[in-house]
Enzyme design. Sequence first.
Site, PDB file in Angstrom:
ATOM      1  N   PRO A 274      83.856  23.967   8.086  1.00 48.96           N
ATOM      2  CA  PRO A 274      83.906  25.335   7.570  1.00 48.96           C
ATOM      3  C   PRO A 274      84.209  25.384   6.068  1.00 48.96           C
ATOM      4  CG  PRO A 274      85.954  24.807   8.683  1.00 48.96           C
ATOM      5  CD  PRO A 274      85.079  23.593   8.823  1.00 48.96           C
ATOM      6  N   ARG A 312      75.584  35.003  -6.476  1.00 50.15           N
ATOM      7  CA  ARG A 312      75.166  35.355  -5.108  1.00 50.15           C
ATOM      8  C   ARG A 312      74.360  36.662  -5.024  1.00 50.15           C
ATOM      9  NH1 ARG A 312      77.824  36.124  -1.092  1.00 50.15           N
ATOM     10  NH2 ARG A 312      76.648  34.791   0.313  1.00 50.15           N
ATOM     11  N   CYS A 352      71.121  38.319 -20.364  1.00 49.34           N
ATOM     12  CA  CYS A 352      69.818  38.905 -20.685  1.00 49.34           C
ATOM     13  C   CYS A 352      68.818  38.694 -19.556  1.00 49.34           C
ATOM     14  CB  CYS A 352      69.311  38.309 -21.989  1.00 49.34           C
ATOM     15  SG  CYS A 352      70.504  38.536 -23.298  1.00 49.34           S
TER      16      CYS A 352
END
Length: 423
Positions: A274, A312, A352
């Site tokens: 995990p 993410r 950017c």
Amino acid sequence: MDHFNYRDRELFCEDVPVARLAEEYGTPLWVYSTRTLRHHLRQIQTAFADVDPVICYSVKANSNLGILKVMQEAGSSFDVVSGGELYRVQQAGADTTKVVFAGVGKTDAEIRQALENQVLMFNVESEAELDAIAEVAGALSVAAPVALRLNPDIDAKTHAKTTTGKKGNKFGMDIERAAFLADKVLADKRLVLRGIHMHLGSPILTTEPYAAAVAKGVEVVEQLRRKGHDTRWINLGGGFGIHYRKQEALPAAAYAAVIVPAIKAAGCRLALEPGRFIVGNSGILVSRVIYTKREGGKLFIIQDAAMNDLVRPAMYDAFHRIWPVHAAVAPPEDFEAEIAGCEPADVVGPICESGDYLAKGRWLPPLARQDLISTFSAGAYGMAMSSNYNSRPRAAEVLVDGAGHHLIRRRETYDDLIAHERF
Ligand code: LLP
């Protein structure tokens, strides 16, 4: 459960006001909670205690030495996928004889390093890798412990970029070939067959994929035993989901309920890897609003964390809860719904690229320059996937424990940015 809570509308990590940490260490800033790390590890330890598993915290999720040390002291072992990660866990004081070494592309040098440090087993992902491990082990006059990473062809129903147990993914070997591969290992004195490994994907929010995987795993083990192989280990990898949006994740006990009875009945040893479950909700990313602006009919919150810090959202369309550190409006139950006193905004960084955002169309209370905001559930695959894109120094990391806190990685400087370069 985690230890990031609002007291009188102000965000605390354990007993420390997050704003005080931002003052002391600057922003953007990663803040981790020791109690939350320990709590999540303990949840897994307790849920699976019946089969005395080896729990290998997956270092890729967050490899900071400070985090590894907490894991080490709380009785976790480690899952590593590179020589670099193996080096890190050694620095944190790990017992390498309980470390599992995974990854599709282990080099000869990494195999040697792992053998010299007597890892518990390699999760082997191809026949070519088996040959390479045998060769390196032979040269060192040792027998290498291996687990066959099998692809069980199970759909874990997670993001396309993080699903791993379906036929056609680059991971593992087809489960139908298990008997052939086991025979090959048994015929080679330079290899010892420890068992099998499967990792289905990440994050997985239901128990069904694990129930299916353990059933398939046990079937393989029994088939191998009938052929005379003394196969003990079933490693079910990682992937347990966490609360990103609201309370959508399962407790560790729910996964244990489908895994433990099957492992027990088969008389197997269980390993787990995990990462996210332990560290995901143990960390937040704290940032400061630089500007706000209204253009094209939209409100933009421009703050000082960016996709180089937390990739993410850009990479997986991931949802992270965001709320001000000083909350005039109490944080909602449901961050995806319309919220009174709030208006939808895009929370963006200074990089950017249009993909540089932490959230889009997110209902937030009024924010002004200098306000602090927190992006939650950012402890896993946050800092670990960060970069220096746009020549942005990486943020600092702080570990809180009760009323205490200490820096576990200092903020990078401009000198750090160019330290490896030559002209
Ligand atoms: N074991 C193996 C073989 C793995 O490939 C992974 C994750 C884990 C264990 C740990 O999985 P966890 O328990 O943390 O879910 N960067 C992506 C996640 C990539 C997962 C890669 N493998 C993200 O940010 O969602």
